[in-house]
Motif scaffolding. Structure first.
Motif, PDB file in Angstrom:
ATOM      1  N   LEU A  32       1.281  -1.673  -0.066  1.00  0.00           N
ATOM      2  CA  LEU A  32      -0.012  -0.002  -0.241  1.00  0.00           C
ATOM      3  C   LEU A  32       0.724   1.273  -0.373  1.00  0.00           C
ATOM      4  O   LEU A  32       1.779   1.456   1.554  1.00  0.00           O
ATOM      5  CB  LEU A  32      -0.530  -0.080   1.449  1.00  0.00           C
ATOM      6  N   LEU A  34       0.948   4.753   0.780  1.00  0.00           N
ATOM      7  CA  LEU A  34       0.483   5.397   2.147  1.00  0.00           C
ATOM      8  C   LEU A  34       0.535   6.900   1.503  1.00  0.00           C
ATOM      9  O   LEU A  34      -0.902   7.589   1.913  1.00  0.00           O
ATOM     10  CB  LEU A  34       1.405   5.590   3.049  1.00  0.00           C
ATOM     11  N   GLY A  37      -2.608   6.186  -2.193  1.00  0.00           N
ATOM     12  CA  GLY A  37      -3.882   5.365  -1.031  1.00  0.00           C
ATOM     13  C   GLY A  37      -3.851   3.735  -2.268  1.00  0.00           C
ATOM     14  O   GLY A  37      -4.759   3.772  -1.625  1.00  0.00           O
TER      15      GLY A  37
END
Length: 101
Positions: A32, A34, A37
């Motif tokens: 993922l 960050l 997203g």
């Protein structure tokens, strides 16, 4: 793959970016980003590369390790590794810096 892209990686130290989290799922990995997203998935070989770059490594170290672990011609491995790294770089999942002299 253009030779200048290969040269960019071959003289670099590669590591995972700070702004991500990842998890292994069987022989694959999910990451993922960050900042964006967005989730990314890696197959078995991509997951192995991801595992290796949790510590900064040179392109040649990655290449040699993959050649030891997989039955693949050296040039194919080199091209495929550069492609994986380019994809990870495009997704802002790795950091690429010049190798120290």
């Amino acid at each position: 793959m253009p030779s200048q892209l290969l040269q960019m990686f071959e003289s670099s130290i590669i590591s995972s970016a700070q702004s991500q989290i990842s998890s292994e799922l069987a022989d694959e990995a999910v990451i993922l980003n960050l900042d964006s997203g967005i989730y990314y998935g890696l197959n078995e070989v991509g997951a192995r590369v991801w595992e290796l770059i949790q510590q900064p490594r040179s392109f040649s170290e990655l290449h040699e390790t993959l050649l030891e672990e997989y039955d693949v011609p050296a040039e194919t491995c080199r091209q495929d590794l550069a492609k994986i790294l380019l994809d990870l770089k495009s997704a802002s999942l790795i950091e690429v810096r010049d190798e120290a002299p």
